[in-house]
Design a protein around this motif. Structure first.
Motif, mmCIF file in Angstrom:
data_model
loop_
_atom_site.group_PDB
_atom_site.id
_atom_site.type_symbol
_atom_site.label_atom_id
_atom_site.label_comp_id
_atom_site.label_asym_id
_atom_site.label_seq_id
_atom_site.Cartn_x
_atom_site.Cartn_y
_atom_site.Cartn_z
ATOM 1 N N PRO A 17 56.013 -41.300 15.265
ATOM 2 C CA PRO A 17 56.569 -39.952 15.422
ATOM 3 C C PRO A 17 56.854 -39.199 14.129
ATOM 4 N N ASP A 18 56.630 -39.807 12.975
ATOM 5 C CA ASP A 18 57.061 -39.204 11.721
ATOM 6 C C ASP A 18 55.901 -38.961 10.765
ATOM 7 N N TRP A 19 56.072 -37.970 9.898
ATOM 8 C CA TRP A 19 55.138 -37.728 8.805
ATOM 9 C C TRP A 19 55.252 -38.870 7.807
ATOM 10 N N ASP A 20 54.213 -39.029 6.969
ATOM 11 C CA ASP A 20 54.175 -40.155 6.039
ATOM 12 C C ASP A 20 53.326 -39.781 4.829
ATOM 13 N N LEU A 21 53.307 -40.667 3.856
ATOM 14 C CA LEU A 21 52.367 -40.562 2.758
ATOM 15 C C LEU A 21 51.014 -41.085 3.237
ATOM 16 N N PRO A 22 49.913 -40.591 2.686
ATOM 17 C CA PRO A 22 48.619 -41.145 3.088
ATOM 18 C C PRO A 22 48.489 -42.585 2.610
ATOM 19 N N GLY A 23 47.789 -43.390 3.390
ATOM 20 C CA GLY A 23 47.585 -44.797 3.065
ATOM 21 C C GLY A 23 47.664 -45.622 4.332
ATOM 22 N N GLY A 24 47.962 -46.888 4.183
ATOM 23 C CA GLY A 24 48.060 -47.742 5.359
ATOM 24 C C GLY A 24 48.232 -49.191 4.984
ATOM 25 N N MET A 25 48.020 -50.046 5.960
ATOM 26 C CA MET A 25 48.244 -51.475 5.796
ATOM 27 C C MET A 25 47.022 -52.154 5.193
ATOM 28 N N ARG A 83 39.673 -33.855 5.005
ATOM 29 C CA ARG A 83 39.431 -33.698 6.443
ATOM 30 C C ARG A 83 40.009 -34.906 7.170
ATOM 31 N N LEU A 84 40.271 -34.717 8.442
ATOM 32 C CA LEU A 84 40.706 -35.833 9.280
ATOM 33 C C LEU A 84 39.456 -36.587 9.693
ATOM 34 N N ALA A 85 39.378 -37.856 9.353
ATOM 35 C CA ALA A 85 38.120 -38.576 9.505
ATOM 36 C C ALA A 85 38.063 -39.568 10.660
ATOM 37 N N ASP A 86 39.174 -40.168 11.073
ATOM 38 C CA ASP A 86 39.038 -41.276 12.028
ATOM 39 C C ASP A 86 39.922 -41.211 13.264
ATOM 40 N N GLY A 87 40.641 -40.158 13.477
ATOM 41 C CA GLY A 87 41.475 -40.055 14.669
ATOM 42 C C GLY A 87 42.865 -40.655 14.542
ATOM 43 N N GLU A 88 43.158 -41.346 13.437
ATOM 44 C CA GLU A 88 44.501 -41.905 13.251
ATOM 45 C C GLU A 88 45.513 -40.850 12.848
ATOM 46 N N LEU A 89 45.025 -39.730 12.316
ATOM 47 C CA LEU A 89 45.916 -38.676 11.844
ATOM 48 C C LEU A 89 45.769 -37.441 12.714
ATOM 49 N N LEU A 90 46.904 -36.819 13.046
ATOM 50 C CA LEU A 90 46.895 -35.576 13.807
ATOM 51 C C LEU A 90 46.690 -34.376 12.902
ATOM 52 N N GLU A 91 47.276 -34.453 11.703
ATOM 53 C CA GLU A 91 47.166 -33.353 10.751
ATOM 54 C C GLU A 91 47.599 -33.835 9.382
ATOM 55 N N TYR A 92 47.356 -32.992 8.397
ATOM 56 C CA TYR A 92 47.828 -33.239 7.042
ATOM 57 C C TYR A 92 48.256 -31.907 6.458
ATOM 58 N N ARG A 93 49.045 -31.995 5.404
ATOM 59 C CA ARG A 93 49.448 -30.763 4.717
ATOM 60 C C ARG A 93 49.860 -31.090 3.292
ATOM 61 N N LEU A 94 49.748 -30.085 2.465
ATOM 62 C CA LEU A 94 50.278 -30.138 1.108
ATOM 63 C C LEU A 94 51.630 -29.457 1.159
ATOM 64 N N TYR A 120 39.656 -43.181 2.363
ATOM 65 C CA TYR A 120 38.306 -42.859 2.814
ATOM 66 C C TYR A 120 38.235 -42.844 4.347
ATOM 67 N N GLU A 121 38.818 -43.859 4.982
ATOM 68 C CA GLU A 121 38.754 -43.941 6.444
ATOM 69 C C GLU A 121 39.488 -42.782 7.117
ATOM 70 N N GLU A 122 40.639 -42.408 6.591
ATOM 71 C CA GLU A 122 41.472 -41.409 7.266
ATOM 72 C C GLU A 122 41.238 -39.978 6.794
ATOM 73 N N MET A 123 40.895 -39.805 5.497
ATOM 74 C CA MET A 123 40.779 -38.457 4.935
ATOM 75 C C MET A 123 39.366 -38.115 4.452
#
Length: 180
Positions: free
Chosen positions: A56-64, A126-137, A80-83
């Protein structure tokens, strides 16, 4: 590790037994989850934030990180996978030990410097893999209102570490108490 019959250590006397000893220890010792995030800024100093579809929360880009994957490689792979951008992360800015919470065991969260993107590079995000709903600066003030407190502290410490050319160690997003 010696026995009474020979003063040499086990690794010298019996390399096979030494490997078995190490394997047993590896099977019994704790394993940590590892996350790898990236601090990316634009030319105006805004920070890249992402809105994951799975929480439910915004985050920094990255992952596990995947099994046996170095944290910096995990950060690059996730970007690469997400953005959809190939990025060589820079130096480590923050390592944050996160205590067990809910169903999760403890983890180590790394934040690497992703540098400053030029306007043409930010336009290529760009949103590349469906894991992200949106991004912003976002400005730092906007980021503080979007992020959970411990993630905000991780981000603010990452910004400070980038500015000071240092690395910071955190515990649950905060500086550990001085035990000195």
């Amino acid at each position: 590790m010696t026995d009474n019959s020979d003063d040499r250590p086990l690794y010298e006397r019996d390399p096979v037994a030494w490997q078995a000893y190490l394997a047993e220890g590896n099977a019994k010792q704790a394993r940590k989850r590892v996350g790898a995030d990236v601090l990316i800024r634009d030319e105006q100093g805004n920070v890249l934030l992402v809105n994951p579809s799975y929480k439910p929360d915004w985050d920094l880009p990255g992952g596990m990180a995947e099994a046996n994957e170095p944290p910096d490689h995990a950060a690059e792979r996730e970007m690469y996978e997400e953005m959809g951008i190939r990025l060589r992360v820079g130096r480590l800015l923050v390592i944050d030990w996160v205590a067990p919470h809910g169903p999760w065991d403890d983890s180590l969260m790394f934040v690497f410097d992703g540098g400053v993107l030029r306007s043409d590079e930010t336009a290529a995000l760009r949103l590349a893999d469906g894991e992200l709903l949106e991004y912003r600066l976002s400005t730092a003030d906007d980021a503080k209102s979007l992020l959970r407190p411990h993630v905000w502290h991780r981000l603010s410490n990452s910004l400070a570490a980038a500015a000071l050319h240092t690395c910071r160690y955190l515990v649950n997003g905060s500086h550990p108490p001085d035990n000195g």
